[in-house]
Scaffold this active site. Structure first.
Site, short mmCIF file in Angstrom:
data_model
loop_
_atom_site.label_atom_id
_atom_site.label_comp_id
_atom_site.label_asym_id
_atom_site.label_seq_id
_atom_site.Cartn_x
_atom_site.Cartn_y
_atom_site.Cartn_z
CG PHE A 26 -1.99 1.10 1.24
CD1 PHE A 26 -2.97 1.38 0.29
CD2 PHE A 26 -1.70 1.96 2.38
CE1 PHE A 26 -3.85 2.31 0.45
CE2 PHE A 26 -2.68 3.10 2.50
CZ PHE A 26 -3.71 3.21 1.50
CB SER A 94 2.95 -4.48 3.10
OG SER A 94 2.37 -3.70 4.01
CG MET A 95 -2.80 -3.71 0.24
SD MET A 95 -3.61 -2.31 -0.40
CE MET A 95 -2.51 -2.37 -1.97
CG ASP A 195 6.58 -4.36 10.22
OD1 ASP A 195 6.31 -3.25 10.06
OD2 ASP A 195 6.09 -5.32 9.54
CG HIS A 225 6.35 -2.82 6.84
ND1 HIS A 225 5.66 -4.02 7.07
CD2 HIS A 225 5.76 -2.41 5.64
CE1 HIS A 225 4.59 -3.96 6.22
NE2 HIS A 225 4.52 -2.97 5.26
#
Length: 259
Positions: A26, A94-95, A195, A225
């Site tokens: 994202f 992630s996303m 993270d 992250h």
């Protein structure tokens, strides 16, 4: 809308046996996945890393998009790979991990395995509950990009977080969490020990929610992250390739070898 230099999609046509779809996160772009894509391409795999709608341009444009736009993009890339390759794996950051999980829930029969790097399925930030209202009056907040421990390594991401788009991601999280039990294919999950974007509860929810018997979690001790650009990137790349090789019983080829 002009695409930021470095945010372009990554595409490589290699083996017709195995294709790999990479999904970025994202407010990020394919830049976060390009080194991984280049590693896989050098091993002879066919690789696709699309630029998600609203990403790699401006946060304002991102705010005009919603999760079905992002999902439709990766699903189209999956269909393209399935037309070319005998089997397909999906890797997400992630996303991108959220979208990977949704593909696995909806298109499980078409996917041989998934690799997740710090996937998001929820947040412990209490302000998230206010997003449906807040996003109508406040377009953005400070950005979440650049969470990388390795000095001097930038992430090509927005400086602000578009809240309407974030609220749509929150809606996607709810759907993904509800359907985790539909996932039964092999899963390799990487989780950074530190993270600042995605809390540890996310990995726990995924691990406890899927029904995959072939499930491995790897903790990344030295990365934040955006681990695909961080100190543990080589570990992610190596173990990701070993995961694919084990499941396909196929030795990765060097680029240029016959397919």
């Amino acid at each position: 809308m002009p695409v930021l230099p470095g945010a372009e999609p990554f595409t490589h046509d290699g083996s017709t046996r195995t294709g790999i779809l990479l999904c970025h996160g994202f407010t990020g772009s394919p830049q976060t996945m390009r080194p991984w894509g280049e590693h896989l391409a050098a091993q002879g795999y066919t690789v696709r890393c699309p630029r998600l709608p609203g990403h790699g341009t401006t946060a304002r444009e991102c705010n005009r998009t919603r999760w079905p736009d992002w999902y439709g993009c990766v699903e189209a890339a999956l269909d393209e790979l399935l037309e070319r390759c005998e089997r397909v794996f999906v890797f997400g950051l992630s996303m991108g991990g959220t979208l990977t999980l949704r593909l696995a829930e909806q298109r499980g029969a078409d996917i041989s395995g998934i690799v997740l790097v710090n996937p998001s399925v929820t947040t412990e930030n209490k302000l998230a509950a206010l997003l449906p209202v807040l996003s109508r009056v406040v377009p953005s907040k400070p950005g979440i990009g650049g969470d990388i421990a390795k000095p001097g390594v930038p992430e090509l991401s927005y400086r602000t977080t578009p809240l309407r788009a974030l609220n749509s991601l929150r809606e996607l999280w709810q759907l993904v969490r509800a359907d985790l039990g539909r996932i039964g294919m092999p899963v390799l999950l990487f989780r950074s020990s530190v993270d600042h974007v995605v809390e540890p509860i996310n990995a726990n929810i995924v691990a406890n929610g899927v029904r995959s018997e072939d499930f491995t979690t790897v903790v990344l001790p030295d990365s934040f992250h955006v681990a695909t650009l961080d100190y543990d990137a080589s570990t992610i790349f190596r173990l990701g390739s070993e995961f694919v090789a084990r499941l396909t019983e196929e030795t990765p080829q060097l680029a240029g070898e016959p397919t």
